[in-house]
Design a protein around this motif. Structure first.
Motif, short mmCIF file in Angstrom:
data_model
loop_
_atom_site.label_atom_id
_atom_site.label_comp_id
_atom_site.label_asym_id
_atom_site.label_seq_id
_atom_site.Cartn_x
_atom_site.Cartn_y
_atom_site.Cartn_z
N GLU A 1 0.82 -1.20 0.00
CA GLU A 1 0.00 0.00 0.00
C GLU A 1 0.87 1.26 0.00
O GLU A 1 2.01 1.25 0.47
CB GLU A 1 -0.93 0.01 1.22
CG GLU A 1 -1.96 -1.12 1.21
CD GLU A 1 -2.85 -1.08 2.43
OE1 GLU A 1 -2.62 -0.22 3.30
OE2 GLU A 1 -3.78 -1.90 2.51
N VAL A 2 0.28 2.35 -0.51
CA VAL A 2 0.97 3.65 -0.54
C VAL A 2 1.27 4.10 0.89
O VAL A 2 0.44 3.97 1.79
CB VAL A 2 0.11 4.71 -1.26
CG1 VAL A 2 0.71 6.09 -1.11
CG2 VAL A 2 -0.03 4.35 -2.73
N PHE A 3 2.47 4.61 1.10
CA PHE A 3 2.89 5.14 2.41
C PHE A 3 2.71 6.65 2.39
O PHE A 3 3.16 7.32 1.46
CB PHE A 3 4.36 4.78 2.65
CG PHE A 3 4.95 5.36 3.91
CD1 PHE A 3 5.06 4.60 5.06
CD2 PHE A 3 5.41 6.68 3.94
CE1 PHE A 3 5.62 5.14 6.22
CE2 PHE A 3 5.97 7.23 5.09
CZ PHE A 3 6.07 6.44 6.23
N GLU A 4 2.06 7.19 3.42
CA GLU A 4 1.92 8.64 3.53
C GLU A 4 1.94 9.01 5.01
O GLU A 4 1.18 8.46 5.80
CB GLU A 4 0.62 9.13 2.88
CG GLU A 4 0.54 10.64 2.79
CD GLU A 4 -0.60 11.13 1.91
OE1 GLU A 4 -1.42 11.91 2.41
OE2 GLU A 4 -0.66 10.71 0.73
N MET A 5 2.82 9.95 5.36
CA MET A 5 3.00 10.28 6.78
C MET A 5 3.73 11.62 6.89
O MET A 5 4.52 11.97 6.01
CB MET A 5 3.78 9.17 7.48
CG MET A 5 3.84 9.25 8.98
SD MET A 5 4.70 7.78 9.64
CE MET A 5 4.55 8.11 11.40
N ILE A 6 3.45 12.36 7.95
CA ILE A 6 4.17 13.59 8.24
C ILE A 6 5.11 13.34 9.41
O ILE A 6 4.68 12.84 10.46
CB ILE A 6 3.21 14.74 8.57
CG1 ILE A 6 2.36 15.11 7.34
CG2 ILE A 6 3.98 15.98 9.04
CD1 ILE A 6 1.29 16.14 7.62
N PHE A 7 6.39 13.66 9.24
CA PHE A 7 7.36 13.52 10.32
C PHE A 7 8.54 14.45 10.04
O PHE A 7 8.76 14.89 8.91
CB PHE A 7 7.84 12.07 10.47
CG PHE A 7 8.27 11.42 9.18
CD1 PHE A 7 9.49 11.70 8.60
CD2 PHE A 7 7.43 10.51 8.56
CE1 PHE A 7 9.89 11.11 7.43
CE2 PHE A 7 7.81 9.91 7.37
CZ PHE A 7 9.04 10.20 6.80
N PRO A 8 9.33 14.77 11.08
CA PRO A 8 10.46 15.70 10.91
C PRO A 8 11.70 15.01 10.34
O PRO A 8 11.96 13.84 10.63
CB PRO A 8 10.71 16.21 12.33
CG PRO A 8 10.24 15.10 13.22
CD PRO A 8 9.10 14.43 12.50
N ILE A 9 12.47 15.76 9.54
CA ILE A 9 13.75 15.30 9.02
C ILE A 9 14.79 16.36 9.34
O ILE A 9 14.56 17.56 9.16
CB ILE A 9 13.69 15.05 7.50
CG1 ILE A 9 12.66 13.97 7.17
CG2 ILE A 9 15.06 14.65 6.95
CD1 ILE A 9 12.47 13.74 5.68
N LYS A 10 15.95 15.93 9.81
CA LYS A 10 17.01 16.86 10.23
C LYS A 10 17.77 17.40 9.03
O LYS A 10 18.18 16.66 8.15
CB LYS A 10 17.97 16.15 11.19
CG LYS A 10 19.06 17.07 11.77
CD LYS A 10 19.83 16.38 12.88
CE LYS A 10 20.63 15.20 12.36
NZ LYS A 10 21.48 14.60 13.40
N GLY A 11 17.97 18.71 9.02
CA GLY A 11 18.72 19.35 7.96
C GLY A 11 20.21 19.41 8.28
O GLY A 11 20.66 19.02 9.36
N ALA A 12 20.97 19.93 7.33
CA ALA A 12 22.41 20.06 7.52
C ALA A 12 22.74 21.00 8.68
O ALA A 12 23.83 20.94 9.25
CB ALA A 12 23.06 20.57 6.23
#
Length: 500
Positions: free
Chosen positions: A217-228
Motif C-alpha cells: 500500500e501507498v505510504f503517507e505520513m508527516i514527520f520531521p527530518i534533520k537538515g544540515a
C-alpha cells in the motif's frame, strides 16, 4: 540370434561428421564466415551472416573490402590483420559498424569473435562469428536516456526524492536530499536515512514503512527530518510502489515535501481561531442569558409578537454557540489538548437519547431506528454523543425534500456499528474521500445553499479515531448518503488501530 554390426570405413564416417558440422554452421542463428588470405577473401558464409551484412551468396570469392568498402575506415581490416598475422583471438562486444543496406547507410551493433583459422599448422585465414545486438543496445541506450532525463528532473525538483528496492533498501537519492541533509551517498545507503530522523518519531515511521512494504500500500505520513543545520523540519512523505507487468513490486518511489511554511500558517490560523473563539464565547454567553431574561419578561407581559422574535434570536444564538464550541474543539485537536473523559456506558441508551432530543427539536423528519440489544462501550460518552448529534443533524440538513432518517446499530466483530441514512442530495465520489478533512465543504449547485464551515465531520472523525474506531461514507448523488461508525467495545484492548 545376435549379429555383428560393422562400423564401416573411418574415412567415410569422418566425411559424414564434417557434413553434419557444415550443415549445423550453415543453419546456425548467428553469422558465421571464413575469410582466407592476406586480402581476407570470403570463402564461406552462412545465411545468418549474409543477412546481417545485407548481402547475397554471389559475394563468395570477393575480398571483404570489395563487399563492405566502408569497414576499412572503421578499423576492422586492422583487426583482421592482427588475427591473421598475429594469431590473436579478438572479441568485440556491442561494436558499432556502419553498412549500406538497401541503398541506405545504417549503423548497427554486433558482437564479434575473430579467431585464427589453421591449416597444417599455419594460419591461412580468419573465422568470424557475429551476432546482431542492435535492438538490445538501442534499448539500453533508451533506458539510459530515460534514466538521465528522470535524474535531471528529480535533481531539479524542490522536493527530496529517492528510490528503494522492493524490500525497502534505498539505493538512490536526488541531489536535493544531500543538499538538505548534508549527508553523503555512503552515509545514506540502505537504511542510513534513519540517522536524519527524529528518534521520537522513528519507531512509528519504521512500523508504518514496514506495513507498506508487506502490504504494497501507498505510504503517507508527516514527520520531521534533520537538515544540515541540525534543525528538524516537518515533511510530508509519500511513497508509491512501482510494479512490473505481473503486478509485482520492483521499486518504491518516495518524495519528501517540506511543509514548514504550511505548518506555520496552520499554527497562526489555530492561534487566531482559539483566541477568537474564547473572545466570542463570553459576550455570546451573556447575550444568551439576556435573551432568556427577556423571554421571561415578555411572557409575563403577554407580548407574544416580540416574544416570538426574541425566541428566533435565541435559536440563532444557539447556532452561534455551537459554532464557537466547534472552533474551540478544532483548536484543541490541533494543539493536542482535546482530552477525553472515558467511562463504561450503554451505547444503545446514548443513541436513543440523542435521537429523542433531535426528534423534539426537528419536526420535519421522522427518525426511525433499528436497535440491537444493550451494548456496553468504554469511551467518552459526551463526545460520542456529539458525533451522533452531528451525523443526524447533517442527515436532516442535507435532505430537505425528504421526511425520513434511518438509524441502525448492530454488533460487528469486537465492536458496535452504527449507520445514519438520509435520502437527500448525496455526495459525489470525488468529494467523498475529502469529506472528513478540516474545513472541507462540498461545492456544487445544490451544496451552495447549505450553511456550515466544514468542521463538524472533521471533529466527528477525530473523536471516532481517538476512540479506536472508524468512520466512512457511502453515497449516491440524488439518492442520499449513509454514514457509518464502528467503535470497539473497549479500545484499550486494541494494540494497533491500523488492523481494525
Amino acid at each position: 540370434m545376435l549379429t555383428e554390426q560393422k562400423t564401416g570405413n573411418p574415412a567415410d564416417e569422418e566425411k559424414v561428421i564434417n557434413l553434419q558440422a557444415y550443415s549445423l554452421l550453415m543453419q546456425a542463428p548467428v553469422g558465421f564466415s571464413l575469410l582466407k588470405g592476406n586480402d581476407h577473401i570470403l570463402q564461406l558464409a552462412n545465411a545468418a551472416g549474409l543477412t546481417l551484412a545485407g548481402q547475397t551468396p554471389d559475394i563468395i570469392g570477393k575480398s571483404i573490402v570489395e563487399i563492405l568498402p566502408g569497414i576499412e575506415s572503421q578499423g576492422y581490416i586492422q583487426i583482421l590483420d592482427r588475427v591473421k598475422h598475429g594469431g590473436e583471438t579478438i572479441n568485440l562486444v556491442q561494436s558499432p559498424v556502419t553498412l549500406v543496406k538497401n541503398g541506405e547507410e545504417q549503423t548497427m551493433y554486433v558482437n564479434l569473435i575473430y579467431q585464427p583459422y589453421y591449416e597444417g599448422g599455419d594460419i591461412t585465414g580468419v573465422l568470424s562469428v557475429s551476432t546482431d545486438v542492435t535492438q538490445q543496445v538501442l534499448a539500453i541506450k533508451e533506458s539510459e536516456e530515460l534514466r538521465e532525463r528522470f535524474e535531471t528532473m528529480a535533481n531539479n525538483m524542490p522536493n527530496l526524492a529517492w528510490i528503494a528496492d522492493a524490500d525497502g533498501w534505498i539505493f538512490w537519492y536526488n541531489s536535493r536530499w544531500y543538499e538538505y541533509t548534508g549527508t553523503t551517498p555512503r552515509q545514506m545507503e540502505g537504511w542510513g536515512w534513519k540517522d536524519v530522523h527524529d528518534p521520537a518519531t522513528l519507531p512509528a515511521v519504521l512500523e508504518k514503512w514496514q506495513l507498506s512494504i508487506n502490504s504494497g500500500e501507498v505510504f503517507e505520513m508527516i514527520f520531521p527530518i534533520k537538515g544540515a543545520d541540525n534543525v528538524y523540519r516537518p515533511f510530508l512523505t509519500r511513497v508509491v510502489p512501482i510494479r512490473n507487468i505481473k503486478g509485482d513490486i520492483i521499486r518504491w518511489l518516495g518524495t519528501n515535501t517540506d511543509i514548514t511554511k504550511q505548518k506555520e500558517v496552520e499554527r497562526l490560523k489555530d492561534n487566531f481561531l482559539s483566541m477568537a473563539s474564547h473572545e466570542l464565547k463570553t459576550p455570546v454567553t451573556s447575550l444568551k442569558a439576556y435573551g432568556q431574561l427577556a423571554e421571561i419578561q415578555l411572557e409575563k407581559k403577554g407580548d407574544t409578537q416580540v416574544l416570538g422574535l426574541v425566541q428566533k434570536m435565541g435559536k440563532q444564538v444557539n447556532r452561534l454557540t455551537t459554532l464557537i464550541e466547534d472552533l474551540l474543539d478544532v483548536t484543541k485537536i490541533q494543539s493536542g489538548k482535546f482530552f477525553f473523559t472515558e467511562t463504561v456506558f450503554d451505547f444503545r441508551e446514548l443513541v436513543l437519547e440523542v435521537i429523542n432530543d433531535m426528534q423534539i427539536t426537528n419536526g420535519s423528519h421522522e427518525i426511525t431506528c433499528n436497535f440491537c440489544n444493550s451494548i456496553t462501550v468504554f469511551g467518552d460518552r459526551d463526545k460520542l454523543g456529539q458525533v451522533m448529534n452531528n451525523l443526524i443533524s447533517n442527515a436532516i440538513k442535507y435532505s430537505p425534500k425528504a421526511d425520513k432518517i434511518i438509524v441502525n446499530t448492530h454488533v460487528e466483530g469486537e465492536g458496535v456499528q452504527v449507520s445514519v441514512q438520509d435520502f437527500g442530495i448525496g455526495i459525489s465520489t470525488e468529494h467523498q474521500k475529502n469529506i472528513f478533512d478540516q474545513f472541507y465543504r462540498v461545492t456544487g449547485e445544490n451544496q451552495s445553499t447549505f450553511s456550515g464551515m466544514g468542521i463538524g465531520l472533521y471533529i466527528a472523525s477525530e473523536i471516532v479515531k481517538k476512540q479506536g474506531g472508524k468512520i466512512w461514507i457511502e453515497s449516491i448523488v440524488g439518492e442520499g448518503s449513509v454514514f457509518y461508525i464502528w467503535l470497539p467495545f473497549d479500545h484499550r484492548t486494541i494494540k494497533n488501530f491500523n488492523d481494525i
